[in-house]
Design a protein around this motif. Sequence first.
Motif, short mmCIF file in Angstrom:
data_model
loop_
_atom_site.label_atom_id
_atom_site.label_comp_id
_atom_site.label_asym_id
_atom_site.label_seq_id
_atom_site.Cartn_x
_atom_site.Cartn_y
_atom_site.Cartn_z
N ALA A 36 0.74 -1.08 0.10
CA ALA A 36 0.19 0.21 0.06
C ALA A 36 1.02 1.34 0.00
CB ALA A 36 -1.15 -0.03 1.30
N GLU A 37 0.89 1.72 -1.04
CA GLU A 37 1.69 2.95 -1.25
C GLU A 37 0.90 4.12 -1.94
OE1 GLU A 37 3.76 6.17 -1.77
OE2 GLU A 37 4.30 4.68 -0.22
N PRO A 38 0.71 5.54 -1.59
CA PRO A 38 -0.10 6.39 -2.32
C PRO A 38 0.62 6.84 -3.54
CG PRO A 38 0.71 7.44 -0.09
CD PRO A 38 1.04 5.84 -0.20
N ARG A 39 1.92 6.92 -3.53
CA ARG A 39 2.69 7.71 -4.50
C ARG A 39 2.76 6.52 -5.75
NH1 ARG A 39 7.50 9.38 -1.40
NH2 ARG A 39 6.90 7.42 -0.42
N ALA A 40 2.36 6.72 -7.14
CA ALA A 40 2.15 5.73 -8.13
C ALA A 40 3.44 5.28 -8.49
CB ALA A 40 1.43 6.14 -9.38
N VAL A 41 4.17 6.26 -8.58
CA VAL A 41 5.70 5.83 -9.09
C VAL A 41 6.43 5.01 -8.26
CG1 VAL A 41 6.93 8.04 -8.11
CG2 VAL A 41 8.02 6.67 -9.90
N ARG A 42 6.58 5.32 -7.00
CA ARG A 42 7.27 4.38 -5.89
C ARG A 42 6.24 3.21 -5.75
NH1 ARG A 42 11.63 5.93 -2.57
NH2 ARG A 42 11.85 7.96 -2.72
N ARG A 43 5.03 3.10 -5.75
CA ARG A 43 4.15 1.90 -5.90
C ARG A 43 4.56 0.79 -6.86
NH1 ARG A 43 -0.22 4.22 -5.60
NH2 ARG A 43 -1.13 3.91 -7.67
N ASP A 44 4.68 1.57 -8.19
CA ASP A 44 4.92 0.47 -9.41
C ASP A 44 6.40 0.13 -9.34
OD1 ASP A 44 2.46 1.31 -10.23
OD2 ASP A 44 3.09 2.88 -11.74
N ARG A 45 7.45 0.90 -8.86
CA ARG A 45 8.81 0.55 -8.67
C ARG A 45 8.93 -0.48 -7.74
NH1 ARG A 45 12.48 5.31 -7.53
NH2 ARG A 45 12.01 5.82 -9.56
N PHE A 46 8.31 -0.55 -6.63
CA PHE A 46 8.13 -1.37 -5.49
C PHE A 46 7.67 -2.84 -6.20
CE2 PHE A 46 6.62 -4.05 -2.06
CZ PHE A 46 7.49 -3.64 -1.10
N GLY A 55 -3.11 -6.68 -8.82
CA GLY A 55 -4.01 -6.69 -7.79
C GLY A 55 -3.67 -6.70 -6.47
N ALA A 56 -2.25 -6.91 -6.09
CA ALA A 56 -1.60 -6.70 -5.00
C ALA A 56 -1.20 -5.41 -4.49
CB ALA A 56 -0.47 -7.60 -4.98
N LEU A 57 -1.52 -4.43 -5.58
CA LEU A 57 -1.04 -3.03 -5.22
C LEU A 57 -2.34 -2.07 -4.97
CD1 LEU A 57 1.14 -4.22 -7.32
CD2 LEU A 57 1.18 -1.89 -8.28
N VAL A 58 -2.19 -1.52 -3.94
CA VAL A 58 -3.30 -0.39 -3.32
C VAL A 58 -2.65 0.87 -3.04
CG1 VAL A 58 -4.99 -2.16 -2.60
CG2 VAL A 58 -3.25 -1.23 -1.01
N ALA A 59 -3.53 1.89 -3.13
CA ALA A 59 -2.85 3.24 -2.79
C ALA A 59 -3.09 3.62 -1.34
CB ALA A 59 -3.56 4.24 -3.70
N ASP A 60 -4.15 3.05 -0.74
CA ASP A 60 -4.37 3.24 0.66
C ASP A 60 -4.34 2.06 1.65
OD1 ASP A 60 -5.94 4.03 3.09
OD2 ASP A 60 -6.67 5.83 2.41
N TRP A 61 -3.59 2.27 2.62
CA TRP A 61 -3.54 1.06 3.49
C TRP A 61 -4.93 0.64 4.10
CZ3 TRP A 61 -5.69 0.94 8.20
CH2 TRP A 61 -5.82 2.52 9.00
N ARG A 62 -5.81 1.55 4.15
CA ARG A 62 -7.50 1.11 4.49
C ARG A 62 -8.05 0.03 3.51
NH1 ARG A 62 -6.14 6.14 5.46
NH2 ARG A 62 -6.38 7.05 7.39
N GLU A 63 -7.72 0.20 2.26
CA GLU A 63 -8.02 -0.90 1.36
C GLU A 63 -7.39 -2.26 1.41
OE1 GLU A 63 -8.22 -1.52 -3.47
OE2 GLU A 63 -7.56 0.48 -2.71
N LEU A 64 -6.19 -2.24 1.73
CA LEU A 64 -5.53 -3.31 2.08
C LEU A 64 -6.29 -3.99 3.43
CD1 LEU A 64 -3.23 -5.44 1.52
CD2 LEU A 64 -1.62 -4.00 2.75
N ALA A 65 -6.38 -3.29 4.26
CA ALA A 65 -6.91 -3.83 5.62
C ALA A 65 -8.31 -4.39 5.31
CB ALA A 65 -6.99 -2.71 6.71
N ALA A 66 -9.09 -3.76 4.47
CA ALA A 66 -10.20 -4.16 3.92
C ALA A 66 -10.41 -5.60 3.61
CB ALA A 66 -11.09 -3.16 3.34
#
Length: 418
Positions: A36-46, A55-66
Amino acid sequence: MPSGVTLAVVGAGDRGSAHARWALAHPERARVVAVAEPRAVRRDRFAADHALAPGALVADWRELAARGRVADAVLICTLDREHLEPVLAFAALGYHIMLEKPMALTEDECRRIVAAVEDAGVILSVGHVLRYTAYTRALKEVLDSGRIGDVVSVQHLEPVGFWHQAHSFVRGNWRRADEATTMLMAKSCHDLDWLQYVLGGPPVRVSSFGRLSHFRAENRPAGAADRCLDCTVETTCPYSATRDYGDRLAQGRHGWPLSVVIDEFTPQALETALREGPYGRCVYACDNDVVDHQVVALEFASGATATFTMTAFTEQADRQTRVFGTRGELRGDGRQLRVYDFLTRTEEVVGPGTTGAMDAAGGHGGGDAGLMDAFVRAVATCDPGPVRSGPRESLISHLTVLAAERARRGRTVETVRL
């Protein structure tokens, strides 16, 4: 099917990415399955580094917790002020948690975190990486062995480094206490935690002095501009952002701290960042308010005393410690120890060695790897024993930091409320 501990990562900045890289180096023991990472460039690189499906990528940790519990453990590496909510949510879901330091910024939030993980019966490891270095282990073994007798007093220095102060605590994310936290909590909670660890007990009373002395508008050189790119005196300034970040880019040193300033490692990206972003500002024209030097005096239940000094005005260097005992003296520079024996009047050099520099870019002298190794081992065995920075230990060190800041602001001597 792959084996090992599964990890979710909340916050894929420099610290989250660094901790997660341990799994890439030990694929038989751990693997990252979500981020879970809000910045797209960081999220995609990770995601590319860890071969994560979309499907394993989300912007907000709340979505992951859900989604419920999708991993054995979670690495929570959000901004300092954003630790409490995800800890409460993921602990309630049964995740074991590695929480980047500081655990939280107030006594109430720290205590709520401890209560949450204890109520949920999950393992919590706080990112006090200094506890996990070979150097610390060797130093503690010397003290615990009694070789220098009873510890009477300690001097401990954290030489922050002039450019590190400018990067993180004048221009950067930790420049203001109201937006981040105090200098002592952000940078030196490591050190107050380390002192209680190596001495084997918490302090009982503290006092502190410190202020913001240099990085102020009245110290601005004549002719200095608001940004280094426009400055006619930039070449004579030791805090030149143009030189510091430009040299790192030219030398191909793309890790921290340059990775905080730009996402694309090109001259054009750096010029844009220095022209428009916070890291190109004159250090005398920022909105910073955290201290640039501070001293903390501590008294322990045994009667031992310690002084801790944090100062910006040094070269980048390892922490330095002197421990004075009734039978000898220990001097440490972060890499090796010198133990002087009063009886024999001889000195022995103990060189535990390090695996990298003691800063974030160097993995804190093996501390980053040691932290992850212990945490993964604890999760794999359902045994918190390997974790040296658990909830109760970390609570005490944070209460010490808070007491020291009360003392600095109030010019008082404060009792550490355990």
